[in-house]
Scaffold this motif. Structure first.
Motif, PDB file in Angstrom:
ATOM      1  N   VAL A 156     -11.788  -2.498  -3.409  1.00 48.68           N
ATOM      2  CA  VAL A 156     -10.650  -3.414  -3.235  1.00 48.68           C
ATOM      3  C   VAL A 156     -10.967  -4.376  -2.092  1.00 48.68           C
ATOM      4  N   VAL A 177      -3.656   0.069   6.601  1.00 46.21           N
ATOM      5  CA  VAL A 177      -5.076  -0.158   6.879  1.00 46.21           C
ATOM      6  C   VAL A 177      -5.426  -1.641   6.936  1.00 46.21           C
ATOM      7  N   ARG A 178      -4.433  -2.515   6.739  1.00 44.45           N
ATOM      8  CA  ARG A 178      -4.701  -3.964   6.709  1.00 44.45           C
ATOM      9  C   ARG A 178      -4.190  -4.620   7.985  1.00 44.45           C
ATOM     10  N   LYS A 211      -9.404  -6.107   5.869  1.00 45.49           N
ATOM     11  CA  LYS A 211      -9.458  -4.637   5.877  1.00 45.49           C
ATOM     12  C   LYS A 211     -10.868  -4.208   5.493  1.00 45.49           C
ATOM     13  N   CYS A 255       0.999  -1.585   1.176  1.00 43.17           N
ATOM     14  CA  CYS A 255       0.020  -0.509   1.408  1.00 43.17           C
ATOM     15  C   CYS A 255       0.665   0.639   2.175  1.00 43.17           C
ATOM     16  N   PRO A 256       0.646   1.861   1.622  1.00 47.75           N
ATOM     17  CA  PRO A 256       1.265   2.995   2.330  1.00 47.75           C
ATOM     18  C   PRO A 256       0.406   3.515   3.479  1.00 47.75           C
ATOM     19  N   TYR A 257      -0.809   3.016   3.607  1.00 48.92           N
ATOM     20  CA  TYR A 257      -1.756   3.596   4.561  1.00 48.92           C
ATOM     21  C   TYR A 257      -1.947   2.780   5.840  1.00 48.92           C
ATOM     22  N   ALA A 265      -3.874   0.454  -6.808  1.00 51.90           N
ATOM     23  CA  ALA A 265      -3.607  -0.052  -5.463  1.00 51.90           C
ATOM     24  C   ALA A 265      -2.351  -0.925  -5.413  1.00 51.90           C
ATOM     25  N   PRO A 266      -1.341  -0.502  -4.648  1.00 53.90           N
ATOM     26  CA  PRO A 266      -0.125  -1.310  -4.511  1.00 53.90           C
ATOM     27  C   PRO A 266      -0.395  -2.675  -3.881  1.00 53.90           C
ATOM     28  N   CYS A 267      -1.414  -2.761  -3.031  1.00 59.37           N
ATOM     29  CA  CYS A 267      -1.734  -4.054  -2.394  1.00 59.37           C
ATOM     30  C   CYS A 267      -2.161  -5.071  -3.435  1.00 59.37           C
ATOM     31  N   CYS A 305      -9.489   1.988   4.675  1.00 64.21           N
ATOM     32  CA  CYS A 305      -8.886   1.735   3.350  1.00 64.21           C
ATOM     33  C   CYS A 305      -9.370   2.777   2.348  1.00 64.21           C
ATOM     34  N   ASN A 306      -8.475   3.229   1.501  1.00 65.82           N
ATOM     35  CA  ASN A 306      -8.784   4.263   0.507  1.00 65.82           C
ATOM     36  C   ASN A 306      -9.336   3.704  -0.808  1.00 65.82           C
ATOM     37  N   HIS A 307      -9.422   2.399  -0.915  1.00 68.84           N
ATOM     38  CA  HIS A 307      -9.899   1.766  -2.152  1.00 68.84           C
ATOM     39  C   HIS A 307      -9.258   2.424  -3.382  1.00 68.84           C
ATOM     40  N   CYS A 308      -7.919   2.446  -3.318  1.00 72.32           N
ATOM     41  CA  CYS A 308      -7.106   3.123  -4.337  1.00 72.32           C
ATOM     42  C   CYS A 308      -7.386   2.569  -5.739  1.00 72.32           C
TER      43      CYS A 308
HETATM   44 FE1  SF4 Z   1      -4.953   1.440  -1.041  1.00 72.59          FE
HETATM   45 FE2  SF4 Z   1      -3.894   0.246   1.140  1.00 72.59          FE
HETATM   46 FE3  SF4 Z   1      -6.516   0.075   0.650  1.00 72.59          FE
HETATM   47 FE4  SF4 Z   1      -4.758  -1.227  -0.876  1.00 72.59          FE
HETATM   48  S1  SF4 Z   1      -5.180  -1.581   1.312  1.00 72.59           S
HETATM   49  S2  SF4 Z   1      -6.524  -0.071  -1.616  1.00 72.59           S
HETATM   50  S3  SF4 Z   1      -3.062   0.230  -0.969  1.00 72.59           S
HETATM   51  S4  SF4 Z   1      -5.369   1.953   1.123  1.00 72.59           S
END
Ligand code: SF4
Ligand code: SF4
Ligand code: SF4
Length: 178
Positions: A83, A104-105, A115, A100-102, A64-66, A58-61
């Protein structure tokens, strides 16, 4: 207030998967699922090929769209912008997985989405995340991006880096040193 992030040094990661195993043990990640994984990707055109190696999670945006998609606020920002998902508030609707575009969940067998948490339970005790601690080549660095004395801050000052899917504009805080 800290602003936590992680760097992955692509010159040091040997995709040994020690991080993946340490994460699974630390966080009791179910069999067949993972909070982090390794990637080997070819770049360039033959014969000028290079191999990129990295550990992903996870990128801990920061945008964050999530978090925006979660109808129950189970997905939320914790201290330092980490996140996390509150299993007690998660209803398993998977809106965050779609947002989430990545990718990772994953859906935990107990009915909530899970995640990478940046090992927040360890961070609160002043420790590094499990994956950072175990990496034999010291490819992973965790810390406060805003602290000029932190190693991660200094790395991002002096090294070139990239984020994945920058075009998604989620302000990821997982940086790949190139
Ligand atoms: Fe970003 Fe996805 Fe992590 Fe949410 S789950 S913070 S959108 S990488
Ligand atoms: Fe790469 Fe370190 Fe993970 Fe091994 S433990 S795969 S070297 S990040
Ligand atoms: Fe797993 Fe913790 Fe590393 Fe995230 S920070 S990948 S939860 S060990």
């Amino acid at each position: 207030m800290a602003r936590y992030g992680m760097t992955v040094d692509q010159k040091l990661c040997v995709t040994c998967n020690a991080c993946v195993i340490a994460c699974k043990n630390e966080n009791a990640v179910p069999e067949m699922e993972a909070r982090c994984w390794t990637v080997q990707a070819e770049r360039g055109v033959f014969p000028l090929l290079t191999l990129e190696t990295r550990s992903e999670r996870c990128n801990h945006c920061e945008d964050a769209p999530c978090v925006n998609a979660c109808p129950t606020r189970a997905s939320h920002y914790e201290e330092g912008g980490i996140v996390v998902v509150d299993p007690d508030r998660c209803v398993g609707c998977k809106a965050c997985i779609v947002a989430c575009p990545y990718e990772v969940r994953y859906m935990h067998p107990d009915g909530y989405v899970d995640k990478c948490t940046f090992c927040i339970h360890r961070v609160k005790e002043g420790k590094d995340p499990a994956c950072v601690t175990v990496c034999p080549t010291k490819a992973l660095t965790f810390g406060d991006l805003d602290d000029p004395r932190s190693v991660i801050h200094q790395q991002l000052q002096r090294r070139q880096y990239k984020v994945l899917k920058a075009e998604e504009d989620t302000r990821p805080k997982l940086f790949f040193l190139t």
